[in-house]
Each structure stands twice: as C-alpha cells, then as structure tokens.
Design an enzyme around this catalytic site. Structure first.
Site, PDB file in Angstrom:
ATOM      1  N   GLU A 137      71.698 -16.089 -81.814  1.00 59.10           N
ATOM      2  CA  GLU A 137      70.299 -15.688 -81.981  1.00 59.10           C
ATOM      3  C   GLU A 137      70.079 -15.061 -83.369  1.00 59.10           C
ATOM      4  OE1 GLU A 137      69.180 -12.640 -79.201  1.00 59.10           O
ATOM      5  OE2 GLU A 137      67.025 -12.928 -79.532  1.00 59.10           O
ATOM      6  N   LYS A 175      61.433 -17.302 -77.098  1.00 60.16           N
ATOM      7  CA  LYS A 175      62.014 -16.364 -76.121  1.00 60.16           C
ATOM      8  C   LYS A 175      60.916 -15.705 -75.285  1.00 60.16           C
ATOM      9  CE  LYS A 175      65.315 -12.458 -76.324  1.00 60.16           C
ATOM     10  NZ  LYS A 175      66.143 -11.659 -77.285  1.00 60.16           N
ATOM     11  N   CYS A 214      69.083 -15.586 -75.179  1.00 57.49           N
ATOM     12  CA  CYS A 214      69.564 -14.231 -74.882  1.00 57.49           C
ATOM     13  C   CYS A 214      69.080 -13.706 -73.516  1.00 57.49           C
ATOM     14  CB  CYS A 214      69.142 -13.314 -76.037  1.00 57.49           C
ATOM     15  SG  CYS A 214      69.827 -11.642 -75.999  1.00 57.49           S
TER      16      CYS A 214
END
Lengths: 275, 275
Positions: A47, A117, A151
């Site tokens: 990331e 995200k 994540c």
C-alpha cells in the site's frame, strides 16, 4: 480436460522512504525486473509504496501533478519489464479529495482495474483521504478472476465475501500493517481465503517509515487456508503459483443470505426461549 | 472501577458411543463433576454428545420420548453438580421434524436459552434434521452476553457477526469436526473471535464414532484471536477464564453495513474501470 490457467505470482515486501518517490520507484523497478526474470506473470506491491506509507505527509506534500506522474511512472515500470503489476498510490485528484487506490495494470502498462479503499484505518488516514464506496472490482485477467482490496478492507469478512460471491478466485491486497498486528496476516487473511475458497496475497511494508514500525509478515494463502509463502521480516520477493481453485467445502453454496438478511431487517427475539 | 465479571469456563472433549445414551450421559456427568470440582462456572460439551454424532442413526433410532428424556437427564446433570451446562441434543419433536439444538441450562438445570443449528453440514445431516431459521440467541448470563451456535454455523462469518452485533462477548459452540478439517479450529475459529472481539469456545469429539474420525482440536480463543486452550487429540477438560473483552481495533464500529447492503442490492459495475 485441459489444465486450467496457472499464474506465477510475485509479492514484494520492503521498506519505502517517505516522500522519496524517485528512490521508491527505483525499488519497485528493480522488484519488477527480478520478478520477471524469475518467471512471474504478475507482481503485487504494498500500500502506498511509491510515496511511503505516510498519510499526512502525502496529503501535505504530494501535489495533484505529482500523483498523476506517479500513476504514469508505475505503469511504465510494468511495460518496461513486461510484467503485470498491482500498485497502490494516492489519487487521483487534489489532496482534499483523494482516495487510497490500488491499480492493476497489464504487462503493457494499461490500466485493467482500479479500486479505492473503502475502510480507512485510524485517525490519520481518515484526516488525509476519503473512503471509497464502490465494491471491489472482479476482473478476468490471465485466465483468473482477480479482485482488488486494500489493507484494512480485508479484515472485514463482508468485503472479501462480496468479491467471492462475484466470482473472485484470486484476491490481491496491498497493505501497511504495523508490528503487533501480525494476527491479521496469520489468522484473518488465512480465514478469508478458506471461508471463500480463494487464493489471497497480502503485501506489506517492513521496517520503520515516518515513525511507524511496519510488520512485514506478507503472506500468500491458498484456498484451504494454508499459508504458502510468508515473508516474515525479510525484504524482497515471495512467489506462488495460482490456479483456479477447486472447492472442498462449498461455503458459497451453503451460506444462507436470505436468512442473514431477515436477521438484519427483522426485529427478532434473541432470548433463545424454547417454543 | 470495580473489576468486570469473570467466568471460569470448562470445555469437554471426548469420544461418545453412538446410541449408548446411558454411557454418554455418565461421561457427561463425570465431566460436570470434575469441572465443578476445578472451580468452573460453566461447562461446554460437544455437538450431539449424549447420542453420539451419528445423524442417520439418531433419526432411525432415537424416539421422541427418548429425546425428551435426554433433555431432562442433561438438565439434571447440571443441577446435580451445581454447574451451568451447554449441551447439544436432537429435538424436540418427532424424528421427521427435528433440529440439532444447543441448550444453555443454569446451575439449577433451568433452560436459559436454546438454539437450532441453521447451517446443516453434508447430505447425512440434511437427510436427518431440519435447519433452524432463528438467529443465534444472545443472553445475559453470569454477567456476560453469551451466544449459542453449533458446528458448521461458526464457519460462516455472517453468523458470528450477527451475534456480535447483538452484543455477544462469549460464543459457545458444540461441534463435530472430522479429521482433516483442523483448519476450522486453528484458522476460522480464531478469525471469528478476532474479527468480532469475542471469546469463542469450540468443543469437539475426538476419535471414531459410527465410522467417522472426529478431529479433537477443541479450542478456546481470546478476543485477540489467540488460542488460549487447545485440546489436541486428548480426552478431558480444558479451562479458561473469560472476562468482558476490551477492544483494540473496533471492527464493529468500523464496519460499513449500509455500504455492504448497497453492494448486495444494487447492480454495481465491478469492472474497476477508473472514472
């Protein structure tokens, strides 16, 4: 029956230098070179690697033009080394309207899919980025159905389930996980793979970036929940061969979504009193 | 601040003799005696232990009257040894309309809550029982919020999530898990605990019953996903002290149920094409 598609996956784990885009791009370029030389078809990277994982520094110091240049430079790395690449970067757009994105580009550097995200982690990320709202993409690529997450997203079973229900067989997850949270790699990520019969790769930073000690513990997990590669605290590349998985226990067939929906919508008695 | 409630939990793992109800009740009676002598407040026992885990034999051979007697005998074990008990049994009702149930009785043998397994596993179970449709109960007991599930239910993140969203802090799961599936104990169950910040106890048979080799691997897992007790292939009792957990990462607060619902309901573009 002919054999199904088989993809050689490389995963890069390393330490980035916050805001030193030139140095970080050089590290990714070298990783792509090595991965291709080792026969990999696709390289997964952590990331926000090209900027370093430093949300407030990125917000304050990475301009809209610099973010756009990053996407161009990362696509060129893929094309230069003739390898598909998943990278994570800030953008697009101005600093007050940015997402943390993950992008899959093909071996010619063309964008195949991009995801923003949807579960930001902690106060600094929330102050520096806006959360995505679109579901994870699931795309046909290299003969597999590939989904993208980032994540903290993967820690929520709802999100990986959504990708699996839409056909994902391989889920690729750039991450930035701190030390002390290795159970995410060793417990949650294997569970996500097993409960959805998918292969899952989770690529982390390792070492200290902007004061944050990142855990390493990048893993590639098979659809039976077995960790097939664990990068530990090392720097460099891990590999696995991914095929379209068969299922032993068919969780997707055996789940009862209509029941779960009724539990959510209705005011059920939860006292457990026998009739 | 006064200390929160603290419950001493005992978990029994063992082999049952199919259809030998007298022998199996004697084993459970002895387990309750030992658990109480060791200071336990609550004893968790495996799925269908008093009958043995043998769905088609139960369907063919355990009468409605015998099933009702079982519930009475199991409640008496709790009262005799002054210990709360979670047991699993067939019933109530005639053989063609039975659920696999889990029942929590208090130290006086009074029923506190009962749950019917909502995810039956495999052809034999589905031919021998009907699936429950009610959500897991969540009851105040011994100062904790206790939820009941059974076996395959816990492998579905949706089900444990439902219990946690309704306040569960301790989830008790009788099970019958075959050898070869130990990843359920060592991967999925720890993930369920961690992703919901709950303590989870999973009590299995060990050894061969009616031709099925049951895995053992009963576990008690803390809310950080750590296995605090693992019975391996042994017979007997495991213990843990359970308190109302604090949360580190607050998954329940950070999840986005409205987003998941929109992903389910709407026809989303999943191509991942950038705007």
């Amino acid at each position: 029956m002919p054999p199904g598609p088989s993809v050689r996956l490389a995963l890069f784990q390393g330490r980035a230098e916050p805001l030193d885009l030139v140095a970080n791009l050089a590290v990714l370029d070298q990783a792509a070179r090595e991965a291709r030389a080792a026969g990999a078809d696709l390289l997964l990277t952590p990331e926000l690697f090209a900027t370093g994982y430093a949300p407030s520094l990125i917000r304050d110091s990475v301009s809209t033009a610099a973010a756009a240049d990053l996407d161009r430079d990362l696509a060129r790395i893929a094309a230069r080394h003739d390898i598909a690449l998943v990278y994570s970067a800030p953008g697009p757009g101005p600093a007050d309207d940015r997402r943390i994105t993950s992008t899959l580009v093909d071996r010619a550097g063309r964008v195949v899919a991009r995801y923003a995200k949807s579960h930001l982690f902690g106060a600094e990320e929330r102050a520096s980025f806006r959360p995505g709202t679109a579901p994870p993409p699931v795309v046909d690529f290299l003969g597999l159905k590939i989904a993208l997450l980032i994540c903290y997203d993967v820690e929520f079973p709802e999100v990986v389930r959504d990708a699996a229900v839409h056909g994902a067989g391989l889920v690729l997850v750039p991450t930035a996980l701190s030390r002390g949270y290795e159970n995410v790699s060793r417990v949650l990520v294997p569970a996500r793979a097993l409960e959805n019969s998918v292969t899952l790769a989770y690529a982390n930073h390792v070492g200290i970036e902007a004061g944050l000690d990142l855990a390493g513990a990048s893993v590639i997990v098979g659809p039976d929940g077995t960790i097939v590669a664990d990068a530990g605290r090392t720097t460099g590349l891990s590999y696995a061969t991914v095929t379209a998985p068969g299922t032993d226990v068919d969780y997707l067939a055996d789940r009862r979504p209509e029941l779960y929906r009724s539990w959510t919508d209705a005011a059920h008695d939860r006292s457990g009193r026998p009739d």
